[in-house]
Write a protein that holds these residues in place. Structure first.
Motif, short mmCIF file in Angstrom:
data_model
loop_
_atom_site.label_atom_id
_atom_site.label_comp_id
_atom_site.label_asym_id
_atom_site.label_seq_id
_atom_site.Cartn_x
_atom_site.Cartn_y
_atom_site.Cartn_z
N MET A 1 0.83 -1.20 0.00
CA MET A 1 0.00 0.00 0.00
C MET A 1 0.87 1.26 0.00
O MET A 1 1.98 1.24 0.52
N SER A 2 0.34 2.33 -0.56
CA SER A 2 1.06 3.60 -0.54
C SER A 2 0.98 4.19 0.87
O SER A 2 0.08 3.89 1.65
N LYS A 3 1.94 5.05 1.17
CA LYS A 3 2.01 5.64 2.50
C LYS A 3 1.51 7.08 2.53
O LYS A 3 0.90 7.51 3.51
N TYR A 4 1.77 7.81 1.45
CA TYR A 4 1.49 9.25 1.47
C TYR A 4 0.56 9.69 0.35
O TYR A 4 0.46 10.89 0.08
N ARG A 5 -0.12 8.77 -0.29
CA ARG A 5 -0.92 9.15 -1.46
C ARG A 5 -2.01 10.16 -1.12
O ARG A 5 -2.34 11.03 -1.93
N LYS A 6 -2.56 10.07 0.07
CA LYS A 6 -3.64 10.99 0.44
C LYS A 6 -3.15 12.33 0.94
O LYS A 6 -3.92 13.29 1.00
N MET A 161 2.75 8.68 -5.62
CA MET A 161 2.43 9.67 -6.64
C MET A 161 3.13 9.29 -7.94
O MET A 161 3.88 8.31 -7.99
N VAL A 162 2.88 10.06 -8.97
CA VAL A 162 3.66 9.97 -10.20
C VAL A 162 4.17 11.37 -10.52
O VAL A 162 3.56 12.37 -10.15
N CYS A 163 5.32 11.43 -11.18
CA CYS A 163 5.87 12.71 -11.62
C CYS A 163 6.33 12.57 -13.06
O CYS A 163 7.10 11.66 -13.38
N ALA A 164 5.86 13.46 -13.91
CA ALA A 164 6.22 13.45 -15.33
C ALA A 164 7.32 14.47 -15.57
O ALA A 164 7.13 15.67 -15.34
#
Length: 318
Positions: A1-6, A161-164
């Protein structure tokens, strides 16, 4: 699971560090062959995975020494469909290497994160083209459909997150943002600039940010600039407007060379690490929203070490 997505901690005003020029470090310092500039291909082997892990360690240490948070951008800048096909990856194999890359970032976080220094796992996305030339600009729908496959994979992992990175045009930025919104994962957008401070399409940075925000209801968590020297972005930062508060990150090149010159150069121009750190310090004093800092082409852990120290000094002075 993600930790900081929210709730991304880098959006709360603290200083966060990133790594430097991954591909140029691996090629020019480690002597590796990276077909199509694709660092993710190292994930094929255990030796390659160890090489990538070792690459991140000095950057993490710089962050810890200076009390910064750290953003673990995965080595997946080239891991999208067209570049994957050029390297012989099937769709399933490409999805697998994207997942494996996030797992490596999670392993590093599990080992090195402290309560005082958060570490964010970010799925790095690159442009469909080469990052220096706009090429055939996609429509908004085409850009969203093209990038959604990689973004969906990241959304099903523990990525926060994602970063482009190294985006040359606003259509691709909007498409990526919409794809991330569709699968409910935060996204950051990083444009690249030419020596005149404009996007490769000739658009202003302020105009690109304003257009992306308008088309996505302020969708990106924040914006960045990468793959440009600090002297190249002076004109871009001179523009007034609310867009300025949306720009919080910089990953600059070590070299003052243009993209065309870098493309043709057989050598690595590492510039002056101390000078680069001082230029970041000066930018942070003028641009107080700057809180995510690291390097791009030609930079290594030396550069980012000087950058982190200089930015810490500027932040303390403010």
């Amino acid at each position: 699971m993600s930790k900081y997505r929210k709730q991304l901690p880098q959006c709360d005003g603290g200083l966060f560090l990133t790594d430097g020029g991954l591909e140029t470090t691996l090629i020019f310092h480690n002597g590796l062959d990276l077909p199509h500039f694709a660092a993710f291909d190292l994930m094929r082997t255990q030796k390659g995975r160890v090489t990538l892990r070792r690459y991140y360690l000095p950057y993490i240490e710089s962050a810890r020494q200076n009390g910064f948070g750290f953003i673990l951008d995965s080595p997946t800048w080239r891991a999208n469909p067209e570049w994957g096909t050029k390297l012989g990856y099937t769709r399933d194999a490409l999805a697998a290497v994207n997942r494996d890359s996030i797992e490596l970032m999670q392993e590093l976080r599990d080992e090195f994160e402290t309560p005082a220094a958060a570490m964010v796992v970010s799925g790095a996305i690159g442009p469909r083209g080469d990052g220096y030339e706009p090429g055939n600009i996609m429509t908004l729908d085409e850009a969203e459909a093209y990038h959604r496959e990689q973004i969906e994979v990241f959304s099903d992992t523990g990525a926060d997150m994602v970063c482009a990175f190294t985006l040359t045009n606003v259509n691709e930025a909007i498409g990526i943002t919409r794809a991330a919104q569709a699968v409910s994962i935060p996204v950051a957008i990083s444009f690249t600039l030419e020596t005149d401070g404009l996007l490769p399409t000739g658009q202003t940075l302020s105009g690109a940010i304003e257009a992306c925000d308008a088309a996505t209801a302020n969708g990106p968590a924040y914006y960045m600039i990468n793959c440009a020297h600090p002297t190249h972005i002076e004109n871009a930062l001179a523009a007034e407007g609310d867009w300025r508060v949306r720009l919080t990150g910089l990953r600059a090149n070590a070299s003052r060379r243009s993209h065309a010159e870098l493309n043709e150069a057989p050598d690595l121009d590492a510039g002056d690490p101390v000078e680069l750190g001082n230029q970041y310090r000066d930018l942070m004093r003028r641009f107080p929203n700057l809180s995510i800092v690291g390097g791009c082409c030609g930079t290594d852990s030396r550069h980012v070490g000087f950058i982190s120290t200089a930015c810490r000094t500027a932040k303390m002075a403010a």
